[in-house]
Design a protein around this motif. Structure first.
Motif, PDB file in Angstrom:
ATOM      1  N   LEU A  38       0.712  -0.406   0.095  1.00 37.39           N
ATOM      2  CA  LEU A  38       0.138   0.095  -0.506  1.00 37.39           C
ATOM      3  C   LEU A  38       1.033   1.109   0.345  1.00 37.39           C
ATOM      4  CD1 LEU A  38      -2.869  -0.813   2.810  1.00 37.39           C
ATOM      5  CD2 LEU A  38      -2.785  -1.128   0.583  1.00 37.39           C
ATOM      6  N   LEU A  39       1.981   0.922   0.882  1.00 34.48           N
ATOM      7  CA  LEU A  39       1.924   2.740   0.784  1.00 34.48           C
ATOM      8  C   LEU A  39       3.808   2.462   0.077  1.00 34.48           C
ATOM      9  CD1 LEU A  39       4.360   5.500   2.732  1.00 34.48           C
ATOM     10  CD2 LEU A  39       4.943   3.647   3.628  1.00 34.48           C
TER      11      LEU A  39
ATOM     12  N   ARG B 218       9.379  -8.641  -3.771  1.00 34.10           N
ATOM     13  CA  ARG B 218       8.803 -10.122  -4.178  1.00 34.10           C
ATOM     14  C   ARG B 218       8.351 -10.504  -5.062  1.00 34.10           C
ATOM     15  NH1 ARG B 218       6.307 -13.101   1.405  1.00 34.10           N
ATOM     16  NH2 ARG B 218       5.059 -11.298   1.021  1.00 34.10           N
TER      17      ARG B 218
ATOM     18  N   ARG C  84       3.871  -5.309  -9.398  1.00 28.77           N
ATOM     19  CA  ARG C  84       2.590  -5.316  -9.446  1.00 28.77           C
ATOM     20  C   ARG C  84       2.160  -3.468  -9.938  1.00 28.77           C
ATOM     21  NH1 ARG C  84       2.266  -9.036  -5.145  1.00 28.77           N
ATOM     22  NH2 ARG C  84       1.381  -7.359  -3.820  1.00 28.77           N
TER      23      ARG C  84
ATOM     24  N   ASP D 279      13.679 -10.571  -2.162  1.00 24.81           N
ATOM     25  CA  ASP D 279      13.192 -11.485  -0.958  1.00 24.81           C
ATOM     26  C   ASP D 279      13.554 -11.103   0.240  1.00 24.81           C
ATOM     27  OD1 ASP D 279      11.592 -13.266   0.655  1.00 24.81           O
ATOM     28  OD2 ASP D 279      12.167 -14.850  -0.457  1.00 24.81           O
ATOM     29  N   LEU D 280      13.166 -10.600   0.914  1.00 26.30           N
ATOM     30  CA  LEU D 280      14.060  -9.287   1.684  1.00 26.30           C
ATOM     31  C   LEU D 280      14.835 -10.748   2.918  1.00 26.30           C
ATOM     32  CD1 LEU D 280      12.213  -6.265   2.764  1.00 26.30           C
ATOM     33  CD2 LEU D 280      14.781  -6.680   1.578  1.00 26.30           C
TER      34      LEU D 280
ATOM     35  N   THR E  55       9.856  -0.432   3.755  1.00 21.26           N
ATOM     36  CA  THR E  55       7.816  -0.361   4.231  1.00 21.26           C
ATOM     37  C   THR E  55       7.651  -2.150   4.624  1.00 21.26           C
ATOM     38  OG1 THR E  55       7.016  -0.715   2.185  1.00 21.26           O
ATOM     39  CG2 THR E  55       7.791   1.317   2.858  1.00 21.26           C
TER      40      THR E  55
ATOM     41  N   THR F 218       2.214  -7.942   7.198  1.00 21.70           N
ATOM     42  CA  THR F 218       1.007  -6.670   7.928  1.00 21.70           C
ATOM     43  C   THR F 218      -0.682  -7.648   8.585  1.00 21.70           C
ATOM     44  OG1 THR F 218       0.466  -6.119   5.875  1.00 21.70           O
ATOM     45  CG2 THR F 218       1.918  -4.508   6.975  1.00 21.70           C
TER      46      THR F 218
ATOM     47  N   GLN G  72       9.620 -12.999   8.166  1.00 18.50           N
ATOM     48  CA  GLN G  72       9.537 -11.420   7.488  1.00 18.50           C
ATOM     49  C   GLN G  72       9.546  -9.695   8.541  1.00 18.50           C
ATOM     50  OE1 GLN G  72       8.808 -11.667   4.181  1.00 18.50           O
ATOM     51  NE2 GLN G  72       8.102 -14.157   4.958  1.00 18.50           N
TER      52      GLN G  72
ATOM     53  N   TYR H 272       2.670  -9.768  16.257  1.00 16.98           N
ATOM     54  CA  TYR H 272       2.796  -8.504  15.253  1.00 16.98           C
ATOM     55  C   TYR H 272       3.788  -7.005  15.888  1.00 16.98           C
ATOM     56  CZ  TYR H 272       2.213  -4.849  11.684  1.00 16.98           C
ATOM     57  OH  TYR H 272       2.492  -3.509  11.473  1.00 16.98           O
TER      58      TYR H 272
ATOM     59  N   LYS I 232       7.632  -5.541  15.800  1.00 10.48           N
ATOM     60  CA  LYS I 232       8.025  -4.180  14.538  1.00 10.48           C
ATOM     61  C   LYS I 232       8.445  -3.461  16.099  1.00 10.48           C
ATOM     62  CE  LYS I 232       6.276  -2.840  11.724  1.00 10.48           C
ATOM     63  NZ  LYS I 232       6.770  -3.127   9.739  1.00 10.48           N
TER      64      LYS I 232
ATOM     65  N   THR J  42       3.456   4.943  12.123  1.00 12.01           N
ATOM     66  CA  THR J  42       1.990   5.268  11.544  1.00 12.01           C
ATOM     67  C   THR J  42       0.522   4.029  12.025  1.00 12.01           C
ATOM     68  OG1 THR J  42       0.737   5.899   9.556  1.00 12.01           O
ATOM     69  CG2 THR J  42       2.393   3.351   9.238  1.00 12.01           C
TER      70      THR J  42
ATOM     71  N   ILE K  92      -4.173   2.790   7.152  1.00 10.75           N
ATOM     72  CA  ILE K  92      -3.692   3.424   5.864  1.00 10.75           C
ATOM     73  C   ILE K  92      -4.997   2.951   5.036  1.00 10.75           C
ATOM     74  CG2 ILE K  92      -2.098   3.966   4.041  1.00 10.75           C
ATOM     75  CD1 ILE K  92       0.635   1.900   6.257  1.00 10.75           C
TER      76      ILE K  92
ATOM     77  N   ARG L  72      -6.054  -5.667  -2.635  1.00 13.42           N
ATOM     78  CA  ARG L  72      -5.643  -5.092  -1.413  1.00 13.42           C
ATOM     79  C   ARG L  72      -7.108  -4.317  -1.107  1.00 13.42           C
ATOM     80  NH1 ARG L  72       0.208  -6.922  -1.457  1.00 13.42           N
ATOM     81  NH2 ARG L  72       0.119  -7.379   1.324  1.00 13.42           N
TER      82      ARG L  72
HETATM   83  N1  LIG Z   1      -1.396  -0.870   6.673  1.00 20.83           N
HETATM   84  C1  LIG Z   1      -1.725  -0.549   7.536  1.00 20.83           C
HETATM   85  O1  LIG Z   1      -2.814  -0.350   7.943  1.00 20.83           O
HETATM   86  C2  LIG Z   1      -0.368   0.123   8.804  1.00 20.83           C
HETATM   87  C3  LIG Z   1      -0.455   0.223   9.917  1.00 20.83           C
HETATM   88  C4  LIG Z   1       0.713   0.852  10.717  1.00 20.83           C
HETATM   89  C5  LIG Z   1       1.459  -0.108  10.660  1.00 20.83           C
HETATM   90  N2  LIG Z   1       1.622  -0.295   9.092  1.00 20.83           N
HETATM   91  C6  LIG Z   1       3.482  -0.464   9.057  1.00 20.83           C
HETATM   92  O2  LIG Z   1       3.296  -0.068   7.478  1.00 20.83           O
HETATM   93  C7  LIG Z   1       4.443  -0.681   6.460  1.00 20.83           C
HETATM   94  C8  LIG Z   1       3.648  -0.672   5.154  1.00 20.83           C
HETATM   95  O3  LIG Z   1       2.815  -1.234   5.692  1.00 20.83           O
HETATM   96  P1  LIG Z   1       1.725  -1.425   4.317  1.00 20.83           P
HETATM   97  O4  LIG Z   1      -0.268  -1.510   4.644  1.00 20.83           O
HETATM   98  O5  LIG Z   1       2.120  -0.467   3.106  1.00 20.83           O
HETATM   99  O6  LIG Z   1       1.685  -2.920   3.799  1.00 20.83           O
HETATM  100  P2  LIG Z   1       1.744  -4.119   2.887  1.00 20.83           P
HETATM  101  O7  LIG Z   1       0.625  -3.468   1.946  1.00 20.83           O
HETATM  102  O8  LIG Z   1       1.616  -4.874   3.420  1.00 20.83           O
HETATM  103  O9  LIG Z   1       2.955  -4.307   2.194  1.00 20.83           O
HETATM  104  C9  LIG Z   1       3.931  -4.736   2.969  1.00 20.83           C
HETATM  105  C10 LIG Z   1       4.387  -5.668   1.626  1.00 20.83           C
HETATM  106  O10 LIG Z   1       5.516  -6.137   2.512  1.00 20.83           O
HETATM  107  C11 LIG Z   1       5.876  -7.374   1.216  1.00 20.83           C
HETATM  108  N3  LIG Z   1       6.480  -8.544   1.620  1.00 20.83           N
HETATM  109  C12 LIG Z   1       6.349  -8.793   2.890  1.00 20.83           C
HETATM  110  N4  LIG Z   1       7.580  -9.679   2.743  1.00 20.83           N
HETATM  111  C13 LIG Z   1       8.196  -9.862   2.015  1.00 20.83           C
HETATM  112  C14 LIG Z   1      10.249 -10.011   1.530  1.00 20.83           C
HETATM  113  N5  LIG Z   1      10.511 -11.193   2.333  1.00 20.83           N
HETATM  114  N6  LIG Z   1      10.728  -9.532   0.517  1.00 20.83           N
HETATM  115  C15 LIG Z   1       9.807  -8.618   0.103  1.00 20.83           C
HETATM  116  N7  LIG Z   1       8.924  -7.976   0.238  1.00 20.83           N
HETATM  117  C16 LIG Z   1       7.847  -8.933   1.018  1.00 20.83           C
HETATM  118  C17 LIG Z   1       5.120  -7.806   0.957  1.00 20.83           C
HETATM  119  O11 LIG Z   1       4.824  -8.695  -0.554  1.00 20.83           O
HETATM  120  P3  LIG Z   1       3.430  -9.347  -0.859  1.00 20.83           P
HETATM  121  O12 LIG Z   1       2.850  -8.355  -1.644  1.00 20.83           O
HETATM  122  O13 LIG Z   1       4.486  -9.920  -2.292  1.00 20.83           O
HETATM  123  O14 LIG Z   1       3.320 -10.184  -0.324  1.00 20.83           O
HETATM  124  C18 LIG Z   1       3.862  -6.224   0.427  1.00 20.83           C
HETATM  125  O15 LIG Z   1       3.535  -5.988  -0.774  1.00 20.83           O
HETATM  126  C19 LIG Z   1       4.763  -2.147   7.534  1.00 20.83           C
HETATM  127  O16 LIG Z   1       5.904  -2.085   7.752  1.00 20.83           O
HETATM  128  C20 LIG Z   1       3.595  -1.820   8.341  1.00 20.83           C
HETATM  129  O17 LIG Z   1       3.932  -2.722   9.043  1.00 20.83           O
HETATM  130  C21 LIG Z   1       0.612  -0.254   8.266  1.00 20.83           C
END
Ligand SMILES: NC(=O)c1ccc[n+]([C@@H]2O[C@H](COP(=O)([O-])OP(=O)(O)OC[C@H]3O[C@@H](n4cnc5c(N)ncnc54)[C@H](OP(=O)(O)O)[C@@H]3O)[C@@H](O)[C@H]2O)c1
Length: 303
Positions: free
Chosen positions: A11-12, A33, A37, A50-51, A72, A76, A91, A138, A142, A161, A164, A173
């Motif tokens: 998302l971010l 990974r 997209r 892949d991290l 990012t 999650t 992860q 989780y 973090k 944050t 989102i 998503r």
């Molecule tokens: N979304 C929220 O509401 C929220 C709230 C508080 C904090 N956060 C934090 O903000 C950050 C961004 O959130 P987001 O909502 O953008 O997350 P997200 O949409 O779930 O995206 C996370 C991305 O990380 C990728 N990923 C996971 N494991 C990986 C690996 N081993 N190697 C490479 N890529 C990997 C996923 O890949 P795939 O697409 O291939 O699965 C996904 O695209 C995160 O750190 C989260 O903890 C988010």
């Protein structure tokens, strides 16, 4: 300046890439990974990463030598983390170890995305100096990653944050705003939590905060969210009002009744004064954010 984004399909991550690619002074390296997209694929480099693979991470960091990494990527899904703690550790913690080890000895600015869930929700809204007390697997992962970052010896920033909301290229998503809107449009009943308070965050605002952190080389912890803290059900009600949808499909439920696998903090929300002062952070109101979402959905329809 060279900025490397991890999780660029997220998302971010998507918003960061789309914003950074337009800045002529920044070379953007998007990593994720598998396949890229994102719909727009020009004006940035895409690198499969892949991290969890330490060698791949070391190779990529040595190849691109970024001045800044915005990390990012994460697992999650809070309930999935609770059910699969080993995968969550891999992860959310091992990946950070791999990145920090690869950067060791460099001056790379490491910007880490964290969460309001590091707090227990007993005394929100929180400021940066408040003491974390994570309740779930989780949230603990973090916070453990935050500690790795602060102890890394690199220049670092932690941006925490809260929920989102965003329109992304990836229709799979969802987020609270799109979920509410789509469900009500389809006449589907939804149950929404009444007793968890959050400050919903527009992804564009968060992306801008990340970019300002990088450009200003601002270090330390920053709380980045919408200015208003409200019950999650109020977010859904305001989405319904904004889009002129029927609220009869929204049904209240308490945290206790919902009984999800992972414990959630009840009242979070952030005091964002530090970010306003040091990053020039100026988040949109929820209704301004919804207007941006509406415009983006209309533009998508035209494509
Ligand atoms: N979304 C929220 O509401 C929220 C709230 C508080 C904090 N956060 C934090 O903000 C950050 C961004 O959130 P987001 O909502 O953008 O997350 P997200 O949409 O779930 O995206 C996370 C991305 O990380 C990728 N990923 C996971 N494991 C990986 C690996 N081993 N190697 C490479 N890529 C990997 C996923 O890949 P795939 O697409 O291939 O699965 C996904 O695209 C995160 O750190 C989260 O903890 C988010």
């Amino acid at each position: 300046m060279k900025i490397l984004i991890t999780g660029s399909n997220g998302l971010l991550g998507q918003k960061l890439v789309y914003s950074l690619r337009l800045n002529k002074d920044i070379e953007t390296i998007a990593t994720a990974r598998g396949e890229n997209r994102l719909t727009i694929k020009d004006q940035y480099i895409y690198h499969v990463l892949d991290l969890t693979n330490k060698d791949e991470v070391t190779k990529a960091i040595h190849q691109f030598k970024p001045d800044c990494i915005i990390h990012t990527a994460a697992m999650t899904n809070v309930d999935a983390c609770e059910r699969e703690p080993a995968e969550c550790e891999l992860q959310n913690i091992e990946t950070v170890k791999n990145l920090l080890a690869a950067c060791k000895g460099s001056n790379c600015h490491f910007i880490f995305l964290s969460t309001d869930f590091v707090f227990d929700g007993t005394s929100g809204p929180y400021q940066e100096t408040d003491i974390p007390n994570p309740l779930s697997v989780y949230a603990k992962s973090k916070l453990a990653a935050e500690h790795l970052v602060t102890d890394s010896g690199l220049p670092w920033s932690i941006l925490r944050t809260i929920i989102i909301y965003v329109v992304t290229d990836d229709v799979q998503r969802s987020n609270v705003v799109l979920w509410t809107k789509n469900s009500l449009e389809q006449g589907k009943d939804i149950t929404v939590i009444t007793d968890q308070l959050r400050g919903p965050t527009l992804a564009e605002d968060l992306a801008e905060a990340c970019i300002q952190t990088a450009l200003r080389k601002a270090q330390g912890i920053f709380h980045i969210s919408g200015e208003e803290t409200m019950p999650i059900i109020e977010v859904s009600n305001r989405v319904a009002d904004f889009f002129g949808l029927d609220k009869k499909y929204i049904h209240p439920i308490s945290t206790a009744e919902l009984n999800q696998p992972a414990a959630r903090p009840l009242k979070t929300g952030f005091i964002i004064d530090k970010a306003k002062r040091e990053l020039g952070y100026a988040p949109h109101t929820l209704e301004e954010g919804l207007a941006i979402v509406k415009r983006q959905l209309e533009e998508k329809k035209k494509l």
